[in-house]
Motif scaffolding. Structure first.
Motif: not given
Length: 335
Positions: A23-39, A41-42
């Motif tokens: 879960g920790a390793h793959d959390s980036a899969n679902a949320i990387a783009s919404v965090v990086s585009t500031k849609v 908050s982390p």
């Protein structure tokens, strides 16, 4: 009160540790783009992803069955109560290594590699389910990233054509909202595929220890795996989020929506088939496809090359660690 072996409790505990790292390793899969585009908050992003990972874990057991009886033959390893520990150590080692260096890799293939390596050392090459491995591991290993790339590329081209006469600010506002929906769908599909892998391991352990008559996933196993992968997701793999969100291709909301929509479609299709594919591979290749639709030079191919290398090294590397652990257990008379 049933007599539950201590070793079984240990195996279930180690399996849940793997589930947490997954879960920790793959959390980036679902949320990387919404965090990086500031849609989002982390904090909001990981809460959404964690909740939907939990929900997705209850949507079927096809992947769990593949892990439980489609990688190694249960009847050939039924006499070894420590084999699953060796397999899990191989997977956890690879997860921690790639997590530490911030490299997106496949938790799924790490677990599969650990199982294969431990099974070969214990019972020989005949312990492997070759047809199932070919159909549900090897072929998807190649097809899933290709599918992700093509789907991301085509999806982005279609969106570019649809929005070519729309004002940037208006389109951006719409896709900020749509990107949240796409991220939610991807988090749900991730739970549907990834949480089931640990369910399969625990179910196989229960069969080996004669706690259940045949391989199926009890309700308590579903709840435990769903809860632990949710906690892992809430922890977040921030180094990997940075790699996924910005180092491959600098994304805007429209790009994030395209990549995540394409990824969710591929993962849901694979989950229905029972293929334990790598969500990391699919989202990474979808991001590459989306970036390439803009222009080839928009993608940082050096970073992409390192990720591809990690994809193909994962199974043999984790298999080697799993095999070493199994060898040591046999050497000291613990297998």
């Amino acid at each position: 009160m049933p007599d539950i072996p201590v070793l079984l409790v240990i195996i279930v505990g180690v399996a849940l540790i793997f589930d947490y790292t997954n879960g920790a390793h793959d959390s980036a899969n679902a949320i990387a783009s919404v965090v990086s585009t500031k849609v989002l908050s982390p904090k909001a992003a990981v809460i959404m992803a964690g909740t939907l990972n939990f929900a997705g874990a209850f949507l079927g057991t096809h992947v769990a069955e593949t892990i439980g009886k489609g990688i190694v033959k249960p009847e050939m390893i039924s006499g070894c109560h420590t084999l699953l520990l060796a397999a899990l150590f191989g997977a956890i080692f690879w997860n921690f290594l790639t997590w530490y260096i911030g490299l997106p890799s496949s938790s799924s293939h790490a677990l599969i590699g650990g199982l294969m390596g431990a099974g070969i050392v214990y019972s020989g090459w005949g312990s492997l389910e070759y047809r199932s491995i070919l159909e549900k591991v090897i072929i998807p290993l190649f097809l899933s990233p290709v599918s992700g790339f093509i789907a991301g590329y085509i999806f982005m081209l279609g969106l570019a054509w649809l929005t070519c006469r729309t004002r940037y600010k208006s389109a951006n506002a719409v896709f900020k909202k749509l990107q949240i929906i796409a991220a939610a769908c991807m988090a749900l599909s991730h739970g549907m595929n990834d949480a089931q892998k640990t369910m399969g391991i625990i179910a196989l352990a229960l069969v080996i220890f004669h706690q259940i008559p045949a391989l199926y996933v009890p309700v308590w196993v579903k709840i435990a795996c769903a809860a632990v992968i949710m906690m892992g997701t809430l922890n977040g793999g921030w180094k990997i989020i940075k790699t996924m969100g910005q180092k491959i291709f600098k994304m805007q909301p429209i790009h994030g929506f395209a990549a995540q929509s394409a990824t969710a479609g591929v993962i849901l299709s694979a989950s229905m088939f029972g293929a334990p594919i790598s969500t990391t591979q699919v989202i990474s290749s979808s991001v590459l496809g989306v970036g390439s639709s803009k222009r080839i030079s928009a993608v940082r191919w050096g970073v992409a090359g390192s990720m591809v290398l990690a994809w193909f090294v994962t199974i043999p590397a984790s298999a080697a660690v799993g095999a070493l652990c199994m060898f040591l257990l046999k050497t000291f008379g613990l297998a």
